[in-house]
Scaffold this active site. Structure first.
Site, mmCIF file in Angstrom:
data_model
loop_
_atom_site.group_PDB
_atom_site.id
_atom_site.type_symbol
_atom_site.label_atom_id
_atom_site.label_comp_id
_atom_site.label_asym_id
_atom_site.label_seq_id
_atom_site.Cartn_x
_atom_site.Cartn_y
_atom_site.Cartn_z
ATOM 1 N N SER A 22 33.365 44.813 21.201
ATOM 2 C CA SER A 22 32.143 44.067 21.526
ATOM 3 C C SER A 22 31.680 43.241 20.327
ATOM 4 C CB SER A 22 31.028 45.031 21.927
ATOM 5 O OG SER A 22 29.800 44.318 21.963
ATOM 6 N N SER A 58 28.634 42.110 20.132
ATOM 7 C CA SER A 58 27.173 42.216 20.026
ATOM 8 C C SER A 58 26.691 42.680 18.642
ATOM 9 C CB SER A 58 26.635 43.135 21.121
ATOM 10 O OG SER A 58 26.863 42.535 22.373
ATOM 11 N N THR A 107 26.926 47.014 28.694
ATOM 12 C CA THR A 107 28.021 46.151 29.130
ATOM 13 C C THR A 107 28.921 46.898 30.105
ATOM 14 O OG1 THR A 107 29.701 44.602 28.356
ATOM 15 C CG2 THR A 107 29.469 46.615 27.078
ATOM 16 N N LYS A 110 26.399 48.419 33.957
ATOM 17 C CA LYS A 110 25.166 47.666 34.219
ATOM 18 C C LYS A 110 24.412 48.183 35.450
ATOM 19 C CE LYS A 110 26.696 43.522 31.847
ATOM 20 N NZ LYS A 110 26.778 42.059 31.813
ATOM 21 N N GLY A 146 34.209 33.308 42.368
ATOM 22 C CA GLY A 146 34.059 34.743 42.133
ATOM 23 C C GLY A 146 32.784 35.265 42.762
ATOM 24 N N ARG A 171 38.131 35.098 46.481
ATOM 25 C CA ARG A 171 39.366 35.565 47.129
ATOM 26 C C ARG A 171 39.004 36.371 48.374
ATOM 27 N NH1 ARG A 171 42.939 39.069 43.126
ATOM 28 N NH2 ARG A 171 41.102 40.407 43.312
ATOM 29 N N THR A 172 38.031 37.272 48.248
ATOM 30 C CA THR A 172 37.535 38.054 49.386
ATOM 31 C C THR A 172 36.248 37.372 49.874
ATOM 32 O OG1 THR A 172 38.327 39.965 48.157
ATOM 33 C CG2 THR A 172 37.003 40.411 50.132
ATOM 34 N N TYR A 200 35.527 34.291 27.439
ATOM 35 C CA TYR A 200 35.772 33.482 26.245
ATOM 36 C C TYR A 200 36.932 34.082 25.466
ATOM 37 C CZ TYR A 200 33.380 37.195 23.744
ATOM 38 O OH TYR A 200 33.040 38.405 23.237
ATOM 39 N N GLY A 213 32.431 31.160 27.661
ATOM 40 C CA GLY A 213 31.328 32.110 27.771
ATOM 41 C C GLY A 213 30.701 32.531 26.451
HETATM 42 P P1 ATR Z 1 32.792 41.351 37.144
HETATM 43 O O1 ATR Z 1 31.754 42.387 36.886
HETATM 44 O O2 ATR Z 1 33.508 40.843 35.912
HETATM 45 O O3 ATR Z 1 32.315 40.235 37.996
HETATM 46 P P2 ATR Z 1 34.125 42.450 39.455
HETATM 47 O O4 ATR Z 1 32.810 42.832 40.036
HETATM 48 O O5 ATR Z 1 35.267 43.385 39.536
HETATM 49 O O6 ATR Z 1 33.977 42.122 37.912
HETATM 50 O O7 ATR Z 1 34.534 41.040 40.095
HETATM 51 C C1 ATR Z 1 35.736 40.385 39.755
HETATM 52 C C2 ATR Z 1 35.784 39.027 40.451
HETATM 53 O O8 ATR Z 1 36.975 38.337 40.053
HETATM 54 C C3 ATR Z 1 35.836 39.128 41.967
HETATM 55 O O9 ATR Z 1 35.224 37.986 42.511
HETATM 56 C C4 ATR Z 1 37.358 39.113 42.224
HETATM 57 O O10 ATR Z 1 37.730 38.687 43.524
HETATM 58 P P3 ATR Z 1 37.699 39.734 44.750
HETATM 59 O O11 ATR Z 1 36.256 39.943 45.106
HETATM 60 O O12 ATR Z 1 38.476 39.077 45.844
HETATM 61 O O13 ATR Z 1 38.359 40.998 44.234
HETATM 62 C C5 ATR Z 1 37.778 38.080 41.213
HETATM 63 N N1 ATR Z 1 39.184 38.157 40.824
HETATM 64 C C6 ATR Z 1 39.774 39.093 40.060
HETATM 65 N N2 ATR Z 1 41.079 38.810 39.868
HETATM 66 C C7 ATR Z 1 41.333 37.644 40.558
HETATM 67 C C8 ATR Z 1 42.490 36.823 40.743
HETATM 68 N N3 ATR Z 1 43.667 37.130 40.203
HETATM 69 N N4 ATR Z 1 42.360 35.707 41.496
HETATM 70 C C9 ATR Z 1 41.167 35.388 42.037
HETATM 71 N N5 ATR Z 1 40.038 36.127 41.899
HETATM 72 C C10 ATR Z 1 40.114 37.238 41.157
#
Ligand code: ATR
Length: 274
Positions: free
Chosen positions: A15, A17, A62, A66, A128, A153-154, A218, A240
């Protein structure tokens, strides 16, 4: 004893921080010490309580705690409730623990103050739909963009975030759907794909002429997303690091009532990273 602060997470060894807050303290003449606390899922609450019992004044929280911090706080700010996540814990004078979230305001300051971007009336795309994105939606909505689109993605997870964007035109999409979209003035990558060197495939022309991008992660090198943005002619390509320092500055202000200068700390951190 000098006032004690720390960042709690897992992993926490890397970290930045402590580096940032040590520079803020130096710069403002505030007497404080800022360390690292590693916790696990079984002992997060106990680790926080032990730190406070030892006289600790505040914590940054972190990954991955959270949400746990949000549950642990006795009182929470509206922005922490909106994000359902807490990145700053403050021990109040009456002993209660306040939870706040400075991630969103950190992003906003980096975009609008450090990089002079105007978001009002603009089309913004957020990639995301995880915890990191959830924390930035309220301050983005408050800037009154013309439209806010969340692609993930989802798709169902992006749809689940739309109620948090109440007040602006908004919709949720898959990455495939992006081919039919008009260009965006600002694209923020909040997927964790950036960290692993991957990125979703994005269509050419998705970024407007003179558009800006921000990668929430970052590192010493530009991410695949940032390189894509350069190829697409982006005029502003941000990572970032500024957001990280700005959210820290807001936490420092909440704890100490003094607002540190962020520009020299962003520069120092950038040099350290290189
Ligand atoms: P964070 O707290 O960093 O946001 P998270 O809650 O696990 O971590 O969310 C990760 C995000 O990155 C999600 O939007 C994830 O997509 P899904 O919701 O479909 O899982 C996205 N993500 C992670 N790896 C990815 C990849 N290889 N391609 C596209 N999206 C990705």
């Amino acid at each position: 004893m000098t006032d004690q602060y720390a960042v709690i997470g897992n992993p926490v060894a890397h970290s930045r921080s402590p580096f940032i807050h040590a520079r803020f303290a130096e710069q403002t003449g505030e007497a404080l010490e800022y360390g690292r606390l590693e916790a696990n899922n079984d002992n997060f609450d106990a680790t926080v309580q032990a730190f406070l019992a030892d006289g600790g004044c505040g914590l940054n929280v972190t990954v991955p705690f959270k949400q746990e911090a949000w549950h642990l706080a006795d009182v929470r700010t509206a922005r922490a409730d909106h994000a359902a996540a807490v990145n700053t814990l403050i021990r109040l004078a009456d002993g209660r623990l306040e939870g706040d979230n400075t991630d969103g305001v950190g992003l906003l300051r980096d975009l609008t103050v450090n990089h002079d971007l105007v978001l009002r009336g603009k089309r913004i795309l957020v990639l995301g739909a995880g915890g990191a994105v959830r924390g930035i939606l309220l301050p983005l909505v408050e800037q009154l963009p013309l439209e806010l689109v969340i692609a993930n993605r989802t798709v169902s997870k992006a749809e689940g975030l739309l109620p948090l964007c109440h007040g602006v035109t908004r919709h949720a999409l898959s990455f495939q759907d992006l081919a039919a979209e008009r260009p965006f003035d600002l694209i923020i990558n909040g997927t964790s794909a950036g960290l692993s060197g991957e990125m979703p495939t994005l269509p050419d022309g998705l970024l407007a002429d003179g558009g800006a991008v921000q990668e929430m992660a970052y590192g010493a090198e530009r991410s695949a997303f940032q390189r894509w943005a350069v190829e697409q002619g982006a005029t502003t390509v941000i990572d970032g690091l500024g957001m990280l320092v700005e959210q820290a500055a807001e936490s420092f202000f909440l704890w100490r009532g003094v607002r540190p200068q962020t520009a020299p700390v962003i520069a120092a951190l950038r040099a350290d990273l290189a």
